[in-house]
Design a protein around this motif. Structure first.
Motif, PDB file in Angstrom:
ATOM      1  N   THR A  36      34.530  38.387  54.247  1.00 16.29           N
ATOM      2  CA  THR A  36      33.350  38.923  53.565  1.00 16.29           C
ATOM      3  C   THR A  36      32.244  39.148  54.587  1.00 16.29           C
ATOM      4  O   THR A  36      31.984  38.283  55.424  1.00 16.29           O
ATOM      5  N   ASP A  64      40.356  55.286  51.925  1.00 14.25           N
ATOM      6  CA  ASP A  64      41.190  54.419  51.099  1.00 14.25           C
ATOM      7  C   ASP A  64      41.565  53.130  51.818  1.00 14.25           C
ATOM      8  O   ASP A  64      42.393  52.357  51.318  1.00 14.25           O
ATOM      9  N   LYS A  65      40.966  52.905  52.989  1.00 13.89           N
ATOM     10  CA  LYS A  65      41.222  51.684  53.757  1.00 13.89           C
ATOM     11  C   LYS A  65      39.898  51.118  54.246  1.00 13.89           C
ATOM     12  O   LYS A  65      38.881  51.794  54.280  1.00 13.89           O
ATOM     13  N   TYR A 122      35.204  47.376  51.418  1.00 15.96           N
ATOM     14  CA  TYR A 122      35.100  47.820  50.029  1.00 15.96           C
ATOM     15  C   TYR A 122      34.148  46.894  49.263  1.00 15.96           C
ATOM     16  O   TYR A 122      33.848  45.783  49.688  1.00 15.96           O
ATOM     17  N   LYS A 172      33.551  45.166  45.328  1.00 17.92           N
ATOM     18  CA  LYS A 172      34.408  44.698  44.253  1.00 17.92           C
ATOM     19  C   LYS A 172      33.912  45.214  42.913  1.00 17.92           C
ATOM     20  O   LYS A 172      32.721  45.145  42.602  1.00 17.92           O
ATOM     21  N   ASP A 228      37.531  42.938  40.082  1.00 24.00           N
ATOM     22  CA  ASP A 228      37.774  42.512  41.469  1.00 24.00           C
ATOM     23  C   ASP A 228      38.636  43.487  42.253  1.00 24.00           C
ATOM     24  O   ASP A 228      39.056  43.183  43.378  1.00 24.00           O
ATOM     25  N   LYS A 229      38.871  44.674  41.698  1.00 20.71           N
ATOM     26  CA  LYS A 229      39.611  45.677  42.451  1.00 20.71           C
ATOM     27  C   LYS A 229      38.664  46.388  43.420  1.00 20.71           C
ATOM     28  O   LYS A 229      37.459  46.501  43.160  1.00 20.71           O
ATOM     29  N   PRO A 230      39.213  46.897  44.559  1.00 14.60           N
ATOM     30  CA  PRO A 230      38.362  47.568  45.548  1.00 14.60           C
ATOM     31  C   PRO A 230      37.670  48.802  44.964  1.00 14.60           C
ATOM     32  O   PRO A 230      38.276  49.592  44.250  1.00 14.60           O
ATOM     33  N   ARG A 240      35.076  51.863  46.485  1.00 16.45           N
ATOM     34  CA  ARG A 240      34.526  52.384  47.738  1.00 16.45           C
ATOM     35  C   ARG A 240      33.456  53.459  47.510  1.00 16.45           C
ATOM     36  O   ARG A 240      32.976  54.055  48.457  1.00 16.45           O
ATOM     37  N   LEU A 298      29.940  43.296  50.657  1.00 16.42           N
ATOM     38  CA  LEU A 298      31.073  44.072  51.147  1.00 16.42           C
ATOM     39  C   LEU A 298      32.189  43.123  51.574  1.00 16.42           C
ATOM     40  O   LEU A 298      31.929  42.032  52.112  1.00 16.42           O
ATOM     41  N   TYR A 299      33.425  43.556  51.352  1.00 10.42           N
ATOM     42  CA  TYR A 299      34.590  42.772  51.722  1.00 10.42           C
ATOM     43  C   TYR A 299      35.482  43.629  52.629  1.00 10.42           C
ATOM     44  O   TYR A 299      35.412  44.871  52.590  1.00 10.42           O
ATOM     45  N   ASP A 337      39.489  44.519  54.008  1.00  7.76           N
ATOM     46  CA  ASP A 337      40.917  44.301  53.827  1.00  7.76           C
ATOM     47  C   ASP A 337      41.507  43.912  55.181  1.00  7.76           C
ATOM     48  O   ASP A 337      40.772  43.475  56.071  1.00  7.76           O
TER      49      ASP A 337
END
Length: 612
Positions: free
Chosen positions: A483, A519-520, A523, A525, A529-531, A533, A551-552, A554
């Motif tokens: 995070t 898409d990478k 992201y 939440k 809790d799904k990404p 963007r 922001l988190y 992957d």
């Protein structure tokens, strides 16, 4: 009878001309060919133009207007030791003369309206006793306080049907919503507003979410705002007179209201609802009629051509009226010729009579445009001229805002009446844009006569920013799957000033050249809790700030870009770095895809840019 102008007009004897009255009207766009009266009145066809009156005063009718003329006692009441603010029919707070008693709920409504105006328009200096004076003259304090606990009259208080039969001919403007008549208009409620005026003047005084002219709280607050328009200071006698005359343009009406104002200032007391003293005399030559359901609604006049009697007095039950004998019009001798009515003296033309047209005082100076919440820079002004193009001073021009907009003149009013100066110019009050974007029209009309209106097209654009900057300079770093320690916060400005309530969008883009969503990488939440963007529907606060959610990251390392844009084109691109040790900077490959190879630089930077 006043506030717009449900004035009560009665037929006189055969030798008396039927009275006409100027009443509140729709704008010319709603009722073409109608003379615009002050604050939206329309004059009946054929009515003469009004003489010069103070700014905002009402149009002059060609006949008598009717209101309650009872005057207070010569002896003033003793100063009250505590009048209370009762909200229902309780025990009178203070004893005293019956004339000084005001029903508890009605009194409470007047005092609440004064308190609100003290905050909303402190420069007006409105005394609640003025509302009480007008309420006394208009409806006898809502028929002596015949209201429920919420302030709504137990039965409607309605003026006469304005169908042209002894009264002005005013077609329905509210589909019968307020006055119950879908054919003609009638004055409504304890302060006697007609529907077309209530449409723009109405207020919600008791907080129930409705604007009801039959509710004393709503009607009293509407009257208070009405009296405080045009920048009037009611502590000034000239402004006080203008405000009262704008409610009903009659010198006798002014004198009557001022008498009650002075009386109430010297002492009042509350009485239980429904027990207030009722007036008994009116300006129409007699007393208003009564009915079982509406004791203050005037009865239809029963006198007619050739009949004598008091206007508004019904025939005795069971006893038909005696018609005039044939050959004796008006009861005169059969051999006598009809009496020719005297020719009225010719009046000199008023300034209003000389106006041929209005023109835009600032024609060609550009569009009327403002951002939401801002004041329009261009001033609206209209000039009154004769057919020869000569300026006409001391006539009234009414500016009305039309259209689906929340824009308003200074003070929050939708209409304003201004007297022309020596150059024939009337300048409208400052126009302020609301939050609703789009176009609308301001229409200028001459008060008292029908001449071509002048329309001003105005447009409200969305709030905008032309610059975005980060409020901090801490590098935005994170390890894969972690995070970011710092949340992104930005500040928006427009021409150097704080840009509040500006819409914005934040997107994690693929590259500096490709603004599509990545898409990478980092992201936000979502609720599940799904990404996520892309964040839409962001808005700057009162300080122009937006603080984005956490922001988190992957498991992809590299340098990524967060792009924030606002209405108006301001753009800021912020670098986000994800590395295994949290400090190294992987270098992106030429294609723009993140690379895992470390970069010698570990110092990220934000790259602001602006757009138009």
């Amino acid at each position: 009878m006043a506030a717009h102008f449900g004035r009560r007009l009665y037929k006189g004897a055969a030798t008396t001309a039927v009275a006409a009255v100027a009443v509140a009207a729709l704008s010319a766009s709603e009722a073409p060919g109608v003379t615009a009266g002050d604050d939206g009145r329309q004059a009946t066809a054929g009515a003469s133009s009004a003489p010069d009156t103070p700014a905002g005063a009402g149009d002059t009718a060609t006949g008598d207007t009717q209101y309650y003329t009872d005057l207070p006692p010569l002896k003033s009441p003793e100063p009250a030791t505590g009048t209370g603010t009762g909200t229902g029919s309780g025990t009178p707070a203070v004893g005293g003369p019956a004339e000084a008693g005001i029903p508890a709920t009605v009194l409470d409504a007047y005092k609440k309206a004064e308190a609100e105006l003290r905050t909303a328009k402190p420069g007006c200096n409105l005394p609640w006793q003025l509302l009480a004076a007008i309420g006394r003259v208009e409806s006898g304090q809502a028929r002596g306080g015949q209201v429920d606990a919420q302030g709504t009259t137990l039965t409607p208080i309605l003026g006469p049907v304005l169908n042209g039969s002894g009264f002005a001919n005013i077609s329905d403007t509210d589909h019968g919503v307020y006055d119950g008549d879908s054919t003609y208009d009638r004055a409504v409620g304890p302060m006697q507003f007609i529907p077309s005026t209530w449409k723009w003047a109405g207020r919600d005084g008791n907080g129930d979410g409705k604007k009801d002219p039959n509710n004393i709280y709503d009607a009293a607050l509407a009257t208070a705002h009405y009296l405080c328009r045009n920048g009037w200071d009611l502590s000034d006698q000239a402004d006080l007179n203008s405000a009262i005359l704008s409610y009903n343009h009659s010198q006798e009406y002014l004198n009557t209201v001022l008498s009650w104002l002075e009386y109430y200032r010297k002492g009042t007391h509350s009485v239980p609802d429904g027990t207030g003293q009722l007036p008994s005399h009116s300006s129409g030559g007699g007393t208003p009629g009564t009915s079982p359901t509406n004791p203050w609604q005037p009865t239809a006049p029963t006198t007619g051509p050739g009949k004598s009697g008091t206007p508004g007095t019904p025939a005795e039950p069971g006893k038909p009226s005696t018609p005039s004998k044939p050959g004796k019009p008006g009861g005169g001798s059969p051999t006598e010729p009809p009496t020719k009515p005297p020719t009225p003296p010719t009046k000199p033309p008023t300034p209003t009579d000389t106006v041929d047209h209005l023109k835009d005082a600032d024609a060609g100076t550009g569009e009327l445009t403002a951002r939401a919440g801002d004041t329009f820079a261009r001033k609206i002004g209209a000039r009154a001229e004769t057919k020869a193009g000569k300026a006409v001073a001391k006539v009234r021009i009414r500016f009305v805002i039309n259209g689906d907009t929340d824009a308003a003149f200074a003070g929050g009013e939708k209409a304003a009446t201004v007297v022309t100066d020596a150059s024939g110019l009337a300048a409208a009050p400052a126009l302020r844009a609301g939050e609703k974007t789009g176009s609308f029209t301001v229409r200028a009309l001459l008060v008292g006569r029908t001449v071509s209106a002048v329309d001003y097209r105005a447009t409200v654009t969305a709030r905008a920013a032309d610059k975005l900057v980060r409020t901090g300079d801490t590098p935005l770093l994170c390890t894969p799957g972690g995070t970011f320690a710092d949340q992104v916060e930005v500040k928006a400005t427009y021409k150097g000033a704080v840009a509040d309530r500006v819409a914005a969008t934040a997107t994690l883009v693929t590259s500096a050249e490709d603004g599509t969503e990545n898409d990478k990488g980092p992201y936000f939440k979502g609720d599940d809790d799904k990404p996520v963007r892309t964040l839409k529907d962001l808005t700057t606060d009162g300080k122009g700030l937006i603080k984005l959610p956490k922001l988190y990251a992957d498991d992809t390392t590299g340098t990524f870009l967060l792009r924030i844009t606002t209405t108006g084109g301001a753009t800021l691109t912020v670098e986000l770095k994800v590395a295994a040790d949290g400090t190294a900077e992987p270098s992106p490959d030429p294609s723009g895809s993140p690379s895992t190879s470390p970069s010698p630089s570990g110092s990220p930077s934000a790259s602001p840019s602006t757009g138009s």
